[in-house]
Design a protein around this motif. Structure first.
Motif, short mmCIF file in Angstrom:
data_model
loop_
_atom_site.label_atom_id
_atom_site.label_comp_id
_atom_site.label_asym_id
_atom_site.label_seq_id
_atom_site.Cartn_x
_atom_site.Cartn_y
_atom_site.Cartn_z
N THR A 3 35.55 27.78 24.91
CA THR A 3 35.98 26.66 25.75
C THR A 3 35.31 26.66 27.10
O THR A 3 35.51 25.76 27.88
CB THR A 3 37.51 26.68 25.93
N GLN A 4 34.51 27.69 27.38
CA GLN A 4 33.83 27.74 28.67
C GLN A 4 32.53 26.96 28.59
O GLN A 4 31.84 26.97 27.58
CB GLN A 4 33.48 29.18 29.04
N SER A 5 32.21 26.28 29.66
CA SER A 5 30.91 25.61 29.73
C SER A 5 29.85 26.68 29.94
O SER A 5 30.15 27.77 30.42
CB SER A 5 30.89 24.60 30.87
N PRO A 6 28.59 26.40 29.57
CA PRO A 6 27.55 27.40 29.77
C PRO A 6 27.45 27.86 31.22
O PRO A 6 27.22 29.02 31.49
CB PRO A 6 26.27 26.68 29.34
N GLY A 7 27.63 26.94 32.17
CA GLY A 7 27.56 27.31 33.58
C GLY A 7 28.66 28.29 33.96
O GLY A 7 28.42 29.25 34.68
N THR A 8 29.86 28.07 33.44
CA THR A 8 30.97 28.98 33.72
C THR A 8 30.69 30.35 33.13
O THR A 8 30.92 31.37 33.77
CB THR A 8 32.28 28.41 33.14
N SER A 9 30.18 30.38 31.93
CA SER A 9 29.86 31.64 31.29
C SER A 9 28.79 32.38 32.08
O SER A 9 28.88 33.59 32.29
CB SER A 9 29.37 31.38 29.86
N ASP A 10 27.77 31.66 32.52
CA ASP A 10 26.71 32.27 33.33
C ASP A 10 27.26 32.77 34.65
O ASP A 10 26.87 33.83 35.13
CB ASP A 10 25.57 31.28 33.59
N GLN A 11 28.17 32.03 35.26
CA GLN A 11 28.79 32.47 36.52
C GLN A 11 29.58 33.75 36.31
O GLN A 11 29.51 34.66 37.13
CB GLN A 11 29.68 31.38 37.09
N ALA A 12 30.31 33.83 35.21
CA ALA A 12 31.07 35.04 34.92
C ALA A 12 30.14 36.23 34.69
O ALA A 12 30.42 37.34 35.16
CB ALA A 12 31.96 34.82 33.69
N ARG A 13 29.03 36.00 33.97
CA ARG A 13 28.06 37.07 33.74
C ARG A 13 27.43 37.53 35.04
O ARG A 13 27.26 38.73 35.28
CB ARG A 13 26.99 36.60 32.76
N ALA A 14 27.07 36.59 35.91
CA ALA A 14 26.47 36.94 37.19
C ALA A 14 27.46 37.70 38.06
O ALA A 14 27.11 38.69 38.71
CB ALA A 14 25.97 35.69 37.91
N SER A 15 28.69 37.26 38.08
CA SER A 15 29.73 37.92 38.86
C SER A 15 29.95 39.35 38.36
O SER A 15 30.05 40.29 39.16
CB SER A 15 31.04 37.13 38.78
N ALA A 16 29.99 39.52 37.06
CA ALA A 16 30.16 40.85 36.48
C ALA A 16 28.97 41.76 36.81
O ALA A 16 29.15 42.95 37.06
CB ALA A 16 30.35 40.75 34.97
N ALA A 17 27.78 41.18 36.84
CA ALA A 17 26.58 41.97 37.17
C ALA A 17 26.59 42.43 38.61
O ALA A 17 26.07 43.50 38.93
CB ALA A 17 25.33 41.15 36.88
N LEU A 18 27.18 41.64 39.49
CA LEU A 18 27.23 42.00 40.92
C LEU A 18 28.38 42.93 41.25
O LEU A 18 28.38 43.55 42.32
CB LEU A 18 27.33 40.73 41.77
N LYS A 19 29.35 43.04 40.38
CA LYS A 19 30.56 43.83 40.65
C LYS A 19 30.27 45.28 41.04
O LYS A 19 30.88 45.80 41.98
CB LYS A 19 31.50 43.77 39.45
N PRO A 20 29.34 45.96 40.39
CA PRO A 20 29.07 47.36 40.78
C PRO A 20 28.56 47.51 42.21
O PRO A 20 28.64 48.60 42.79
CB PRO A 20 28.01 47.82 39.78
N LEU A 21 28.06 46.43 42.80
CA LEU A 21 27.57 46.51 44.17
C LEU A 21 28.71 46.51 45.20
O LEU A 21 28.53 46.99 46.32
CB LEU A 21 26.65 45.33 44.48
N GLN A 22 29.84 45.98 44.80
CA GLN A 22 30.96 45.88 45.73
C GLN A 22 31.43 47.28 46.13
O GLN A 22 31.58 48.16 45.31
CB GLN A 22 32.10 45.08 45.10
N GLY A 23 31.62 47.45 47.43
CA GLY A 23 32.08 48.74 47.95
C GLY A 23 30.94 49.72 48.21
O GLY A 23 31.17 50.85 48.58
N THR A 24 29.72 49.28 47.99
CA THR A 24 28.57 50.14 48.24
C THR A 24 27.82 49.64 49.46
O THR A 24 28.24 48.68 50.12
CB THR A 24 27.59 50.15 47.03
N HIS A 25 26.69 50.23 49.71
CA HIS A 25 25.83 49.80 50.81
C HIS A 25 25.40 48.34 50.63
O HIS A 25 25.15 47.64 51.60
CB HIS A 25 24.61 50.72 50.89
N PHE A 26 25.34 47.88 49.39
CA PHE A 26 24.89 46.52 49.08
C PHE A 26 26.05 45.55 48.89
O PHE A 26 25.89 44.50 48.27
CB PHE A 26 24.02 46.54 47.83
N HIS A 27 27.21 45.89 49.39
CA HIS A 27 28.41 45.05 49.27
C HIS A 27 28.13 43.63 49.77
O HIS A 27 27.52 43.44 50.82
CB HIS A 27 29.55 45.68 50.08
#
Length: 96
Positions: free
Chosen positions: A4-28
């Motif tokens: 039920t997700q649009s491709p853009g929403t799915s891509d946004q979720a994938r991008a957000s998940a890819a950036l998650k490991p950066l949170q709390g680091t020097h690259f936050h």
């Protein structure tokens, strides 16, 4: 099960998940910057990457043509199969 997700929403979720490991680091990334980075990834970089990959697949498939054909039905069928693959990838490319 349907997606039920649009491709853009799915891509946004994938991008957000890819950036998650950066949170709390020097690259936050602060939320506003993170949102801008995700938007840029989804609207510009991922579509361009997809086009690049599909173009590369077309070039790889073109390399599979038989250049020294013997005129046999098998050779003609093989080259027709390669043409069909290239057309199918081209269809994906047109669909963006």
């Amino acid at each position: 099960m349907t997606n039920t997700q649009s491709p853009g929403t799915s891509d946004q979720a994938r991008a957000s998940a890819a950036l998650k490991p950066l949170q709390g680091t020097h690259f936050h990334l602060v939320p506003g910057i993170q949102k801008a980075v995700i938007e840029r990834l989804v609207t510009d970089l991922l579509p361009q990457h997809r086009r690049d990959v599909l173009n590369e697949a077309i070039e790889a498939a073109r390399g599979e043509y038989l250049h020294e054909q013997t005129g046999t039905p098998e050779d003609e069928a093989y080259n027709q199969g390669v043409s069909d693959v290239i057309a199918a990838i081209g269809t994906l490319l047109e669909g963006k």
